[in-house]
Design an enzyme around this catalytic site. Sequence first.
Site, mmCIF file in Angstrom:
data_model
loop_
_atom_site.group_PDB
_atom_site.id
_atom_site.type_symbol
_atom_site.label_atom_id
_atom_site.label_comp_id
_atom_site.label_asym_id
_atom_site.label_seq_id
_atom_site.Cartn_x
_atom_site.Cartn_y
_atom_site.Cartn_z
ATOM 1 N N ASP A 127 0.873 -1.197 0.000
ATOM 2 C CA ASP A 127 0.000 0.000 0.000
ATOM 3 C C ASP A 127 0.898 1.232 0.000
ATOM 4 O O ASP A 127 1.866 1.328 0.763
ATOM 5 C CB ASP A 127 -0.892 0.012 1.251
ATOM 6 C CG ASP A 127 -1.884 1.157 1.237
ATOM 7 O OD1 ASP A 127 -2.984 0.958 0.707
ATOM 8 O OD2 ASP A 127 -1.526 2.245 1.726
ATOM 9 N N ILE A 128 0.571 2.219 -0.877
ATOM 10 C CA ILE A 128 1.352 3.466 -0.955
ATOM 11 C C ILE A 128 0.979 4.336 0.230
ATOM 12 O O ILE A 128 -0.213 4.627 0.481
ATOM 13 C CB ILE A 128 1.063 4.196 -2.275
ATOM 14 C CG1 ILE A 128 1.438 3.293 -3.451
ATOM 15 C CG2 ILE A 128 1.813 5.516 -2.342
ATOM 16 C CD1 ILE A 128 1.083 3.886 -4.804
ATOM 17 N N GLU B 299 -4.935 2.172 -4.030
ATOM 18 C CA GLU B 299 -3.482 2.253 -3.989
ATOM 19 C C GLU B 299 -2.860 0.957 -3.447
ATOM 20 O O GLU B 299 -1.675 0.928 -3.102
ATOM 21 C CB GLU B 299 -3.040 3.432 -3.119
ATOM 22 C CG GLU B 299 -3.305 3.278 -1.624
ATOM 23 C CD GLU B 299 -4.717 3.724 -1.221
ATOM 24 O OE1 GLU B 299 -4.943 3.984 -0.048
ATOM 25 O OE2 GLU B 299 -5.595 3.829 -2.119
#
Length: 574
Positions: free
Chosen positions: A443-444, A486
Amino acid sequence: MLPSQPTRPQPYRAYRLPAFLLSAMLLAAVGVATVWGLREFASSSQWVEHSYQVLGEIEATVAATRTVESSARGYRLTDRSTLHAEYLTSIPGALSSAGRLVALTADNPPQNHLARDLERKVRARLTEIDRLVELHSRDPAQARIDAQTSKGYEQMRELTALAQVMRERERALLAARHARSEHRASLLTALVVLGIGLAMVLLALLMYSLWRENRRSRELERETRQALIDLEASASERHLLTERHRSLSHYAGLLQSCQNLQEAMDMTAHLIADLIPSIGGRCYILRASQNLAETAARFGEEKIVSADLLHPNDCWALRRGQLQQVQGDRGAVRCNHLEPARGGDDPRWNLCVPLMAQNTSLGLLCLSGEQPPQDADLLLIQSIAEQLSQAIVNLQLRETLRVQSLRDPLTGLFNRRYLEENLQRELLRCQRRKLPLSVLMLDIDHFKRFNDTHGHAAGDALLARVGQVLHDLVRNEDIACRYGGEEFTIVLPETDAATALKRAEQIRAAIGSTTILHLRQTFGPATCSIGLATSQDDRETPQQLLQIADAALYRAKGEGRDRVVDGNRALATA
């Protein structure tokens, strides 16, 4: 119908019966002559034995007479009663021997006449001896005077001379009988040898004639039998070809109805096993990356084991795009994906048939057996390979269209639907082979804030850049997907927890050093958090792995982001 073979007339056939009859007559004559000869030999043996008996009785008569004379002389000189008793007992023996000699010579008048003379002389001599013995009993002195003037010496000399004459005549007769026996034996031997020789020659000629005729008959019979065998083989081959053509036509129709490559491979394996049960092998499919060929189906019993996974360069058929056949250590170069040869005179053979269409390698058929394949089997295998290649092209095109619908258009990675389909397959494959499988959830960090600050276009550019980084870092056999928003998911087949942790750190570091250029502005670098999960046994499901990786991801965010957390280790310490 088979053409009739002309038979040549046998020139010696008319002489067979006469030759057989003559041979039988000769053998019968030889038998009669043999019986007659044996009887003559027995008769001659009896006469020879008779001569020996006559000679023995002559000797016995002379010896008995001398015994009487010696006993009487000893008695007159010593007056011993024992000698007188011996004298009395020896007289009957001399007379008996002389009588037997007369009886034995009854068949030979000259000898019988001499035997009677000899008997008279024996009696005369015994009479003279008896007179002297009686005189000695009355007047010993007068007996000694009469003994000196007696004719005993002359009588004994005449007796001995007559016995010698009889001996010589009997020996001459014995020699004549021996000679006659030898002559008859030689004559009989010559007759038997000649008769048997002639009979054997006639029988040999007869057997030779019969052998020649029988050989010709056997040749005709063999030619007829071979013609029937060839006819049956031809009919059987035509029937086999018809059945194979029918099976190939049915196979081609079924290939058009296959939904995926696995169905086509299983159907191909079943067809080869039915049509050529003496061989075994497997079907390979090249991955889209063209760097590995994976076993898709097996059939029969492999006589030469091939690897489950092979590189195209390990197979000469895939290198050259042509059929490759090897038997033992002879012939063409052996492919590297095959087990080593046994050495020596290894009869096993291997055949690699590339699956190609439009000058592109699609897969491989690898076959092996104990005996080299026939030409008809090679043609059948090539026909199957051609039809399978076309089916693979169609199925891959269909699969390409389907896969395109499973790609995320922004990042170029697989979408969540593809992940759900393939994670199950990869997990089962690794569990079946007792291999690990790891899943990364990525996950960003602060993506929502980045998106709100720089706009959705910049956010999309960042997601595309992260997708490119992931695509460059994963292996061909890995599965990189955009899970949603994301979030990204990476499936690492055949990767244990330690290796997956290193890969996750590499990905985290690569994303952390990445910047993007959007609308002439440079953004970044961005960080990411990663959760890791690794399969522990063969009972885990894809949902469990994703839950563990997702929980590890949230723990990484909770611990400050920009880090990797091993979900399995977190569960163990919890």
